[in-house]
Design an enzyme around this catalytic site. Structure first.
Site, PDB file in Angstrom:
ATOM      1  N   ASP A  10      -8.149   3.571   0.917  1.00 32.49           N
ATOM      2  CA  ASP A  10      -7.278   4.066   1.976  1.00 32.49           C
ATOM      3  C   ASP A  10      -8.133   4.590   3.142  1.00 32.49           C
ATOM      4  OD1 ASP A  10      -5.435   5.317   3.565  1.00 32.49           O
ATOM      5  OD2 ASP A  10      -4.512   6.468   1.934  1.00 32.49           O
ATOM      6  N   ARG A  52      -3.323  -0.568   5.528  1.00 31.24           N
ATOM      7  CA  ARG A  52      -3.963  -1.654   4.764  1.00 31.24           C
ATOM      8  C   ARG A  52      -3.081  -2.873   4.571  1.00 31.24           C
ATOM      9  NH1 ARG A  52      -5.174   1.995  -0.241  1.00 31.24           N
ATOM     10  NH2 ARG A  52      -3.304   2.957   0.662  1.00 31.24           N
ATOM     11  N   CYS A  87       0.865  -1.183   0.000  1.00 32.43           N
ATOM     12  CA  CYS A  87       0.000   0.000   0.000  1.00 32.43           C
ATOM     13  C   CYS A  87       0.902   1.233   0.000  1.00 32.43           C
ATOM     14  CB  CYS A  87      -0.981  -0.028   1.174  1.00 32.43           C
ATOM     15  SG  CYS A  87      -0.226  -0.003   2.815  1.00 32.43           S
TER      16      CYS A  87
HETATM   17  P1  4NP Z   1      -1.775   2.831   4.103  1.00 33.90           P
HETATM   18  O1  4NP Z   1      -2.445   4.179   4.643  1.00 33.90           O
HETATM   19  O2  4NP Z   1      -1.233   3.148   2.725  1.00 33.90           O
HETATM   20  O3  4NP Z   1      -2.933   1.894   4.046  1.00 33.90           O
HETATM   21  O4  4NP Z   1      -0.711   2.455   5.092  1.00 33.90           O
HETATM   22  C1  4NP Z   1      -1.772   5.409   4.726  1.00 33.90           C
HETATM   23  C2  4NP Z   1      -0.835   5.607   5.707  1.00 33.90           C
HETATM   24  C3  4NP Z   1      -0.198   6.831   5.807  1.00 33.90           C
HETATM   25  C4  4NP Z   1      -0.506   7.836   4.931  1.00 33.90           C
HETATM   26  C5  4NP Z   1      -1.454   7.628   3.944  1.00 33.90           C
HETATM   27  C6  4NP Z   1      -2.084   6.406   3.834  1.00 33.90           C
HETATM   28  N1  4NP Z   1       0.126   9.091   5.051  1.00 33.90           N
HETATM   29  O5  4NP Z   1      -0.237  10.014   4.298  1.00 33.90           O
HETATM   30  O6  4NP Z   1       1.039   9.238   5.882  1.00 33.90           O
END
Ligand code: 4NP
Length: 170
Positions: free
Chosen positions: A136, A25, A19
């Site tokens: 997300d 995720r 991800c």
């Molecule tokens: P992930 O979610 O891709 O599912 O781990 C996110 C985690 C952090 C961020 C964005 C999405 N961020 O902008 O820091």
């Protein structure tokens, strides 16, 4: 139903879940797929890892909301530490599963032509929302995290059926 890319070698088949941050995720998918692989007796056959296309969270524990969702469903989120998914890792992986189309485009940009077919959308294996994204949940409310887990659980069940059928032949 898509088949799996062929193994690169005779060792463990490497599945990497990707991800953006590797804190929400793909860690949930990593924990659930690891549990399902063990339940299926495939832990000597399949290696499960996860990473993020971004490196901001490297070394961080899982997002507390993802961790709480996993704990409520009986999983252990504590071993996770965020990692950065890069081109070197892609060249060693057998199957790379991206959570959304943005992650997918970012991973494809790292891929050598011969590895493009190893990059699939995780949702290609989702029996309910075939080809769907795992949205997300980072900036949303709690229902986003329970939706992630529901998608992940049903998709991992399907994925493990593929792994068992296609990797374990005697
Ligand atoms: P992930 O979610 O891709 O599912 O781990 C996110 C985690 C952090 C961020 C964005 C999405 N961020 O902008 O820091």
């Amino acid at each position: 139903m898509p088949g799996l890319p062929p193994p690169r070698h005779s060792g463990e088949y490497s599945v990497v879940l990707v991800c953006l941050g590797n804190i929400c995720r793909s860690p949930v998918a990593d924990v659930v797929l690891t549990a399902r692989v063990a339940e299926a007796g495939l832990d000597d056959v399949v290696r499960v890892d996860s990473g993020g296309t971004g490196s901001w969270h490297v070394g961080d524990v899982m997002d507390t909301r993802s961790a709480a969702t996993l704990v409520a469903a009986g999983y252990d989120p504590d071993r996770h530490r965020a990692r950065h998914f890069d081109g070197d890792w892609l060249r060693r992986a057998d199957l790379v599963l991206t959570m959304d189309r943005s992650n997918h485009a970012d991973v494809l940009a790292l891929a050598a032509p011969e590895d493009v077919a190893r990059v699939r959308l995780f949702g290609d294996f989702d029996p309910t929302d075939v080809g769907g994204e795992v949205p997300d949940p980072y900036y949303g409310g709690p229902s986003g995290f329970t939706d992630v887990l529901a998608r992940v659980e049903r998709t991992c069940d399907r994925l493990v059926a593929h792994l068992a059928a296609e990797l374990v032949r005697s």
